[in-house]
Design a protein around this motif. Structure first.
Motif, PDB file in Angstrom:
ATOM      1  N   VAL A 426       0.634  -0.923  -0.210  1.00 51.75           N
ATOM      2  CA  VAL A 426      -0.060   0.138  -0.183  1.00 51.75           C
ATOM      3  C   VAL A 426       0.641   1.556   0.153  1.00 51.75           C
ATOM      4  N   GLY A 427       0.560   1.763  -0.952  1.00 50.21           N
ATOM      5  CA  GLY A 427       1.677   3.328  -1.012  1.00 50.21           C
ATOM      6  C   GLY A 427       0.494   4.499  -0.862  1.00 50.21           C
ATOM      7  N   ILE A 428       1.360   5.325  -1.813  1.00 51.51           N
ATOM      8  CA  ILE A 428       0.481   6.995  -1.953  1.00 51.51           C
ATOM      9  C   ILE A 428       1.223   7.939  -2.819  1.00 51.51           C
ATOM     10  N   MET A 429       0.677   9.286  -3.634  1.00 48.70           N
ATOM     11  CA  MET A 429       0.826   9.550  -3.895  1.00 48.70           C
ATOM     12  C   MET A 429       1.726  10.620  -3.419  1.00 48.70           C
ATOM     13  N   VAL A 430       2.405  11.082  -4.043  1.00 48.70           N
ATOM     14  CA  VAL A 430       2.939  12.091  -2.775  1.00 48.70           C
ATOM     15  C   VAL A 430       3.040  13.599  -4.015  1.00 48.70           C
ATOM     16  N   GLU A 431       1.871  14.482  -3.950  1.00 48.06           N
ATOM     17  CA  GLU A 431       1.620  15.456  -4.670  1.00 48.06           C
ATOM     18  C   GLU A 431       1.171  16.712  -4.282  1.00 48.06           C
ATOM     19  N   VAL A 432       0.980  16.281  -2.254  1.00 46.65           N
ATOM     20  CA  VAL A 432       0.349  17.780  -1.660  1.00 46.65           C
ATOM     21  C   VAL A 432       2.124  18.037  -1.350  1.00 46.65           C
ATOM     22  N   LEU A 461       3.996  25.253  -6.896  1.00 44.89           N
ATOM     23  CA  LEU A 461       4.161  26.596  -7.545  1.00 44.89           C
ATOM     24  C   LEU A 461       3.191  27.425  -7.771  1.00 44.89           C
ATOM     25  N   ALA A 462       2.098  27.223  -7.422  1.00 39.96           N
ATOM     26  CA  ALA A 462       0.890  28.010  -7.369  1.00 39.96           C
ATOM     27  C   ALA A 462       0.374  28.686  -8.549  1.00 39.96           C
ATOM     28  N   VAL A 463       0.400  27.614  -9.248  1.00 43.61           N
ATOM     29  CA  VAL A 463       0.420  27.549 -11.117  1.00 43.61           C
ATOM     30  C   VAL A 463      -1.084  26.752 -11.289  1.00 43.61           C
ATOM     31  N   ASP A 464      -2.335  27.022 -12.351  1.00 48.41           N
ATOM     32  CA  ASP A 464      -3.759  25.538 -12.111  1.00 48.41           C
ATOM     33  C   ASP A 464      -2.647  26.075 -13.608  1.00 48.41           C
ATOM     34  N   ARG A 465      -2.484  24.351 -13.661  1.00 47.17           N
ATOM     35  CA  ARG A 465      -1.899  23.580 -14.665  1.00 47.17           C
ATOM     36  C   ARG A 465      -2.668  23.601 -16.295  1.00 47.17           C
ATOM     37  N   MET A 466      -4.183  24.047 -15.779  1.00 50.11           N
ATOM     38  CA  MET A 466      -5.155  24.406 -17.014  1.00 50.11           C
ATOM     39  C   MET A 466      -4.932  25.913 -17.601  1.00 50.11           C
ATOM     40  N   ASN A 467      -4.315  26.702 -17.168  1.00 44.88           N
ATOM     41  CA  ASN A 467      -4.157  27.672 -17.310  1.00 44.88           C
ATOM     42  C   ASN A 467      -3.459  28.326 -18.416  1.00 44.88           C
ATOM     43  N   GLU A 468      -2.840  28.207 -19.650  1.00 41.66           N
ATOM     44  CA  GLU A 468      -2.140  27.978 -20.515  1.00 41.66           C
ATOM     45  C   GLU A 468      -1.762  29.679 -20.571  1.00 41.66           C
ATOM     46  N   SER A 471       1.875  28.767 -18.535  1.00 38.55           N
ATOM     47  CA  SER A 471       2.466  27.612 -18.857  1.00 38.55           C
ATOM     48  C   SER A 471       4.161  27.848 -19.156  1.00 38.55           C
ATOM     49  N   ASP A 472       4.534  28.815 -18.752  1.00 35.89           N
ATOM     50  CA  ASP A 472       5.640  28.926 -18.777  1.00 35.89           C
ATOM     51  C   ASP A 472       6.428  29.040 -17.133  1.00 35.89           C
ATOM     52  N   LEU A 473       5.088  29.530 -16.439  1.00 34.40           N
ATOM     53  CA  LEU A 473       5.778  29.541 -14.788  1.00 34.40           C
ATOM     54  C   LEU A 473       5.229  28.159 -14.435  1.00 34.40           C
ATOM     55  N   TYR A 474       4.779  26.679 -14.621  1.00 35.60           N
ATOM     56  CA  TYR A 474       4.787  25.888 -14.742  1.00 35.60           C
ATOM     57  C   TYR A 474       5.351  25.035 -15.440  1.00 35.60           C
ATOM     58  N   ASP A 475       6.770  24.981 -14.361  1.00 31.01           N
ATOM     59  CA  ASP A 475       7.974  24.193 -14.542  1.00 31.01           C
ATOM     60  C   ASP A 475       8.655  23.468 -13.724  1.00 31.01           C
ATOM     61  N   PRO A 476       8.964  22.164 -14.204  1.00 29.78           N
ATOM     62  CA  PRO A 476       8.891  21.013 -13.954  1.00 29.78           C
ATOM     63  C   PRO A 476      10.303  21.175 -13.380  1.00 29.78           C
TER      64      PRO A 476
END
Lengths: 574, 89
Positions: A426-432, A461-468, A471-476
């Motif tokens: 049993v594992g968890i997603m780490v996304e928070v 990063l407090a960036v909505d990933r759906m907000n086009e 998209s430059d702030l959504y940075d892995p």
């Protein structure tokens, strides 16, 4: 040249097919009494044609997506047969002396208004069904062709505002070379569909539907997110060569796709596939997946009007487990909320759905639903190597609560002597972000972590990933993200546990090299990315990758990191 | 004429799939069949009219039929509604 978002790799060169609706023009003039019968006949003929069309779509969906999904069309077909609809339209034509199209338009408007005013949300949504059906009948009366991707006559590149699941469901896949759309991002339906079909796609192009005409020659470069319209000879030649080079590269990758994901010095990791439905297993295996790192169970719950029962879920999970023949299959428990809603659950509207009652939060509030799913997963675990993963975990308390439910379900199965894998991991997603920071605490409670970068990035990063426009702030490659990931991997290893990643990031070449160096144990991605990621892993030694990761972790900006890693990648792959 | 009253127990009420199954079943009978809720009656053979009633969990409905197979029609439809309730738990 038009720049959009690269949504699915590859290069397509071909004729454009603009998938855009033609305007419906209603004839509002009065008719002569002698024409009443003609108009009624027109209406009846249009009903008949509409029925045939819908029946065809229904059969097609049944064949491709199963009987269950096809049942959605039953209600539509019945409406076309409905005495109330037929009577009302005929009465209007007779008494008001108006055309068939005018009468249908009026009746449909009345029905839409009636449903839109109903209290029940589910019923309000049905108004859209009537609009849809009304359009179909009107087009059939007026002789306007109904665009469908079902009967394409030649190979085309589809240019559209956006594509809906109902469009792609009936699409003739053999005739579609690529997609170019006005809206959407890497995680939109069009993008996901294109990747699973392994055809190039560029999305978020703004107004490509206005710029392209039917039969224009266009180029879709899904590697760089570029679309060229009616290119000159030189450009065309260039892209034809590029396309060939890309295909050759793919051929080469096909040769290594079934080799193990291990570094030159023999350090073994696992490269797995993310899937949404049992049918995706085929694509996963074809691309050399060593497991299923993420089975998005929510697809079982979507596009239907009631909850899937335990048996239906059990069959789906069992199918995947058996097909994978003992390779690991990580089933993520229901991840709904955020951008994914289930109308039949009647969830309250939220100000901020991505920060609301979603995923594990929702499951812990709906115990029955959660228990049913866990029971189905546990029963299926008897048929393969299944692991359970809870999504969106933010506190240790949630893990303990979820595990308590799991233990309870196990006891129920024990009482009935129903077999299951007693050592199920049993594992968890780490996304928070809180979970990533507290990874050392969580590592004591779970068997494994899987980092969900899509949400981890947006929350960190407090960036909505759906907000086009963001998209430059959504940075892995923002150092904050990389540091969080490193923290999670290290924390798991300290407790003798392992860490995987099932976000889009794991399938990016650049990220894969860094992650390998950080010690990531499992990489799960869209099936198409598997061969190229295996190639990178097989081209370096563990020490080389570690050195690169250490350098990266000391860098201050995403720009610097990307430049450095790209140069290294070039060296390694040359 | 023959009629029976029933309370809708399944969570989704008489919507979408349950509604279409209900209407499909009603259409198998020769009798005129009416569905009544809160003193409003509609044709049980019309999906539009049945949907327009907004029948939810907890709604009390009366099914009445008039014709040669009225008894069988009402009993079959009541059974179907009860079956919805059983499936949804």
């Amino acid at each position: 040249m038009r720049q959009g978002i690269a949504a699915s790799p590859g290069i397509a060169v071909g004729k454009a097919y603009v998938f855009e609706e033609q305007e419906i023009k209603i004839n509002r003039e009065k008719i002569d009494k002698s024409l009443v019968d003609v108009e009624i006949r027109k209406f009846k003929q249009a009903l008949k044609t509409s029925k045939q069309q819908l029946q065809m779509i229904k059969d097609r969906v049944a064949e491709k997506m199963g009987e269950q999904k096809a049942k959605i069309f039953d209600a539509h077909l019945m409406i076309l047969d409905d005495p109330t609809l037929v009577d009302r339209v005929e009465t209007k034509i007779q008494e008001e002396l108006i055309t068939a199209d005018h009468a249908v338009d009026r009746v449909i408007r009345e029905l839409v208004a009636m449903f839109e005013n109903m209290e029940d949300e589910y019923m309000r949504e049905r108004a859209a069904d009537f609009k849809d059906l009304g359009k179909r009948i009107l087009k059939n009366i007026l002789g306007i062709p109904i665009l469908s991707l079902m009967n394409l006559e030649e190979e085309v590149i589809i240019v559209a505002k956006d594509l809906a699941p109902s469009d792609t469901a009936q699409m003739d896949r053999k005739k579609v070379l690529g997609f170019a759309t006005d809206v959407g991002g890497r995680t939109s339906h069009t993008a996901i569909m294109a990747r699973s079909l392994e055809i190039p796609a560029v999305v978020g192009l703004g107004n490509i539907t206005e710029k392209v005409n039917n039969d224009d020659l266009i180029i879709v470069d899904g590697n760089r997110g570029i679309v060229e319209i009616n290119p000159d000879e030189e450009k065309l030649e260039h892209y034809k060569k590029e396309r060939q080079r890309y295909l050759d590269q793919m051929d080469e990758l096909k040769k290594i796709k079934n080799l193990p994901a291990q570094t030159r010095d023999g350090h073994r990791v696992e490269v797995s596939a993310n899937i949404g439905t049992p049918k995706d297993v085929e694509g996963a295996l074809n691309n050399g997946a060593e497991g299923i790192g993420l089975y998005r169970s929510e697809f079982l719950y979507m596009d239907r009007d009631s909850m899937p029962g335990e048996e239906e879920q059990f069959e789906a999970y069992k199918y995947v487990a058996e097909k994978m023949e003992g390779r690991p299959v990580i089933i993520r428990t229901l991840d709904i909320g955020g951008d994914k809603n289930l109308p039949y659950l009647d969830l309250p509207e939220e100000m901020n759905p991505f920060l609301g009652v979603r995923a594990i939060r929702l499951c812990l509030k709906n115990r029955k639903l959660f228990e049913t799913q866990l029971r189905a997963i546990l029963r299926a675990s008897n048929y393969g190597n299944i692991k359970i993963m809870y999504p969106m975990v933010a506190t240790v308390k949630e893990v303990r609560e979820a595990n308590a439910v799991l233990e309870q379900v196990k006891r129920q199965l024990d009482e009935k002597n129903i077999p299951y894998d007693r050592n199920i991991e049993v594992g968890i997603m780490v996304e928070v972000p809180s979970t990533a920071i507290n990874a050392d605490i969580f590592a004591k409670e779970v068997d494994f972590f899987s980092i969900g970068t899509n949400d981890l990035i947006q929350y960190t990063l407090a960036v909505d990933r759906m907000n086009e426009s963001l998209s430059d702030l959504y940075d892995p490659y923002n150092p904050a993200i990389l540091r969080l990931i490193k923290n999670v991997i290290d924390a798991s290893h300290k407790e003798g546990k392992w860490t995987g990643m099932c976000g889009e990031m794991a399938g990016e070449s650049r990220a894969a090299l860094i992650l390998l160096g950080m010690g990531l144990d499992e990489f799960s991605m869209s099936a198409v990315s598997i061969p190229s990621i295996k190639k990178i892993i097989r081209s370096v030694t563990r020490e080389q990758a570690r050195e690169i990761a250490n350098k990266v972790l000391a860098m201050e900006s995403s720009h610097e990191i990307c430049e450095y890693v790209d140069a290294k990648l070039k060296q390694i792959l040359s | 004429m023959f009629e029976k009253t029933v309370i809708i127990k399944n969570k989704t009420g008489l919507h979408a799939r349950p509604a279409s199954q209900f209407v499909q079943t009603a259409n198998k009978f020769k009798s005129n069949i009416k569905l009544t809720k809160d003193e409003k009656s509609v044709d049980a053979k019309s999906i539009i009219e049945v949907l327009s009633m907004g029948i939810n969990q907890g709604s009390k409905i009366t099914i009445s039929a008039d014709g040669e197979d009225e008894k069988e029609a009402v009993n079959t439809l009541i059974k179907l509604v009860e079956q919805f309730a059983a499936e949804s738990t």
